[in-house]
Design an enzyme around this catalytic site. Structure first.
Site, mmCIF file in Angstrom:
data_model
loop_
_atom_site.group_PDB
_atom_site.id
_atom_site.type_symbol
_atom_site.label_atom_id
_atom_site.label_comp_id
_atom_site.label_asym_id
_atom_site.label_seq_id
_atom_site.Cartn_x
_atom_site.Cartn_y
_atom_site.Cartn_z
ATOM 1 N N ARG A 137 0.858 -1.188 0.000
ATOM 2 C CA ARG A 137 0.000 0.000 0.000
ATOM 3 C C ARG A 137 0.891 1.233 0.000
ATOM 4 O O ARG A 137 1.790 1.344 0.838
ATOM 5 C CB ARG A 137 -0.891 0.018 1.238
ATOM 6 C CG ARG A 137 -1.881 -1.123 1.328
ATOM 7 C CD ARG A 137 -2.506 -1.180 2.702
ATOM 8 N NE ARG A 137 -1.487 -1.448 3.726
ATOM 9 C CZ ARG A 137 -1.712 -1.367 5.036
ATOM 10 N NH1 ARG A 137 -2.901 -1.002 5.488
ATOM 11 N NH2 ARG A 137 -0.740 -1.636 5.903
ATOM 12 N N GLU A 138 0.629 2.143 -0.930
ATOM 13 C CA GLU A 138 1.381 3.388 -0.909
ATOM 14 C C GLU A 138 1.108 4.111 0.405
ATOM 15 O O GLU A 138 -0.021 4.166 0.878
ATOM 16 C CB GLU A 138 0.990 4.263 -2.092
ATOM 17 C CG GLU A 138 1.482 3.709 -3.414
ATOM 18 C CD GLU A 138 1.137 4.617 -4.585
ATOM 19 O OE1 GLU A 138 1.174 5.847 -4.400
ATOM 20 O OE2 GLU A 138 0.832 4.092 -5.664
ATOM 21 N N GLY A 157 -16.774 7.137 1.773
ATOM 22 C CA GLY A 157 -16.102 8.372 1.402
ATOM 23 C C GLY A 157 -16.291 8.702 -0.066
ATOM 24 O O GLY A 157 -17.306 8.322 -0.671
ATOM 25 N N CYS A 176 -3.513 1.353 -8.403
ATOM 26 C CA CYS A 176 -3.836 -0.082 -8.427
ATOM 27 C C CYS A 176 -5.312 -0.380 -8.644
ATOM 28 O O CYS A 176 -5.689 -0.979 -9.656
ATOM 29 C CB CYS A 176 -3.362 -0.737 -7.121
ATOM 30 S SG CYS A 176 -1.565 -0.757 -6.931
ATOM 31 N N LYS A 196 -4.607 9.149 -1.312
ATOM 32 C CA LYS A 196 -4.686 8.686 0.069
ATOM 33 C C LYS A 196 -3.599 9.412 0.848
ATOM 34 O O LYS A 196 -2.684 9.998 0.248
ATOM 35 C CB LYS A 196 -4.499 7.169 0.160
ATOM 36 C CG LYS A 196 -3.143 6.686 -0.325
ATOM 37 C CD LYS A 196 -2.999 5.175 -0.230
ATOM 38 C CE LYS A 196 -2.917 4.702 1.194
ATOM 39 N NZ LYS A 196 -2.572 3.266 1.303
#
Length: 442
Positions: free
Chosen positions: A157-158, A256, A263, A323
């Site tokens: 996950r970035e 949200g 991805c 994010k």
């Protein structure tokens, strides 16, 4: 100490190279982008990823990690026992994965290799790519040299890529040669993780199925959030109640403005494309994409519900990255929301702790602000798009005082509706059930 070459110095390749070096291996990272490699050779990172710069510098100093634009140097200079392909696979014209960079890497590997190799596909690639890579490498060899292809999909996950590499839920390996897969497994033994060995195509499918399922969870809770708004329920409480069920789990149940990044969007579309090409009808996955697209539009609908005409209205976006803890804006909800607002005639401002340089290149009409308070000054509404921790601790009374109209659309549900109303804001969250508490419209 194993000798490893990693092709690609993006989020996945750079994290993989640095972390494998940190596990005690000697790693050469190859990328054809000369500017990127020059930065890395100076110990500077071309991306923002917490903790990664320290690991890169530490392993460069220990001579375990090096960077080059030369395939020959990266593969034969060590000489490498393993070559990881970790290049980008962007979305193609029809939603398919664009494999041009994988093809280029496979061609160059075949052309330069002068000794046996285990070639590891780390990139997210369509099912069947492992066989295709093998054919390309074989066709480019000057003379027959043994090699083996192993699929090793990444689940990073970035924003937490280093942690995810060092603390994986599982390691997935797929190959037609069990011994080759077991040799790759040896690289991961220090991580003490579950290692699953299967065939090439199954390993490739595990990656797509995993990302599609996570995207589905997000789209599901967003659909529930929209129903909650209509019925007066609070989706945060609903998600908490659902999450206590071990069969469901709490992760990825945050309503949200939807998912983005490098991805989920391209992987879900690529899986849809694979399904359609092979005669399947992936209606669930198509609905997942449609719901996600609608979530971005709902932000604009909420603003129009309160402000009516958005022409000339000053709208501030809190967050641009898809994010927190990354500067990646690929498929970020903020990009589409900004575009929709601009088409409505709004004046759009934005602030993000790290992503503004990237965003400024693709959103020239958006005014970038130095901090959230400059963003709020004279604004008719603020929209929380990225849930950076910094936004949770703003001086909200000061924000309200600076704004022309105290309207906040909370696209990440980081604030409590009752508190925001007590502070005097016209507040809209996602699925917070405010419609049952009476109207606060001006």
């Amino acid at each position: 100490m194993k000798r490893i070459c990693v092709i690609g110095a993006g989020y996945v390749g750079l994290t993989t190279a640095a972390c494998l070096a940190d596990l005690g291996n000697r790693v050469a990272c190859v990328d054809i982008n000369e500017e990127k490699i020059a930065m890395l050779q100076e110990g500077r990172l071309p991306i923002f990823e917490p903790g990664l710069e320290e690991i890169v510098r530490r392993n460069m100093k220990a001579s375990r990690l090096s960077f080059t634009t030369s395939y020959e140097e990266g593969i034969n200079g060590l000489p490498a026992e393993f070559v990881f392909i970790a290049v980008g696979t962007p979305e193609g014209v029809d939603g398919e994965a664009d494999l041009r960079y994988v093809r280029m890497a496979a061609e160059r590997i075949g052309e330069v290799m002068d000794h046996p190799l285990i070639i590891v596909n780390k990139s997210t690639v369509p099912v069947g790519t492992g066989d295709w890579v093998a054919d390309i490498v074989r066709s480019r060899q000057r003379q027959p040299i043994p090699f083996w292809v192993v699929s090793n999909p990444e689940f990073l996950r970035e924003g937490s890529a280093v942690y995810d590499f060092m603390n994986p839920d599982r390691i997935v390996l797929g190959s037609l040669d069990r011994e080759a897969a077991e040799k790759v497994a040896q690289l991961y033994l220090p991580l003490r993780s579950t290692i699953m060995i299967t065939d090439l195509r199954t390993a490739e499918m595990i990656k797509y199925a995993s990302n599609a399922f996570l995207a589905t969870k997000i789209s599901f809770i967003n659909e529930i959030a929209n129903i909650c708004e209509a019925l007066g329920a609070d989706v945060k409480e609903v998600a908490a109640g659902m999450g206590y069920d071990k069969r469901i789990g709490r992760a990825f149940l945050d309503a949200g403005v939807g998912w983005g990044g490098s991805c989920f969007p391209k992987d879900v579309k690529a899986l849809i494309h694979m399904a359609v090409v092979h005669g399947c009808h992936p209606q669930l996955l198509q609905a997942v994409v449609e719901i996600n697209r609608d979530q971005r539009r709902r932000v604009v609908w909420k603003l129009k519900e309160i402000l009516e005409d958005l022409r000339g209205m000053v709208i501030g976006l809190l967050g641009l990255a898809f994010k927190p803890n990354t500067d990646d804006i690929r498929e970020a909800p903020a990009l589409e929301i900004a575009g929709l607002l601009l088409r409505e005639g709004a004046v759009v401002r934005a602030y993000d702790p790290v992503a503004m340089p990237n965003a400024a290149r693709v959103l020239p009409q958006v005014i970038m602000c130095a901090d959230p308070y400059e963003l709020a000054e004279g604004a008719d509404a603020l929209v929380v798009v990225t849930d950076w921790n910094e936004f949770k601790h703003l001086d909200l009374p000061r924000i309200k005082q600076l704004m022309r109209r105290p309207v906040i659309i909370d696209g990440r549900n980081i604030y409590e509706p009752e508190m925001m109303r007590e502070l005097g804001f016209i507040y809209r969250g996602i699925g917070r059930g405010y419609n049952r508490t009476g109207s606060d419209r001006e």
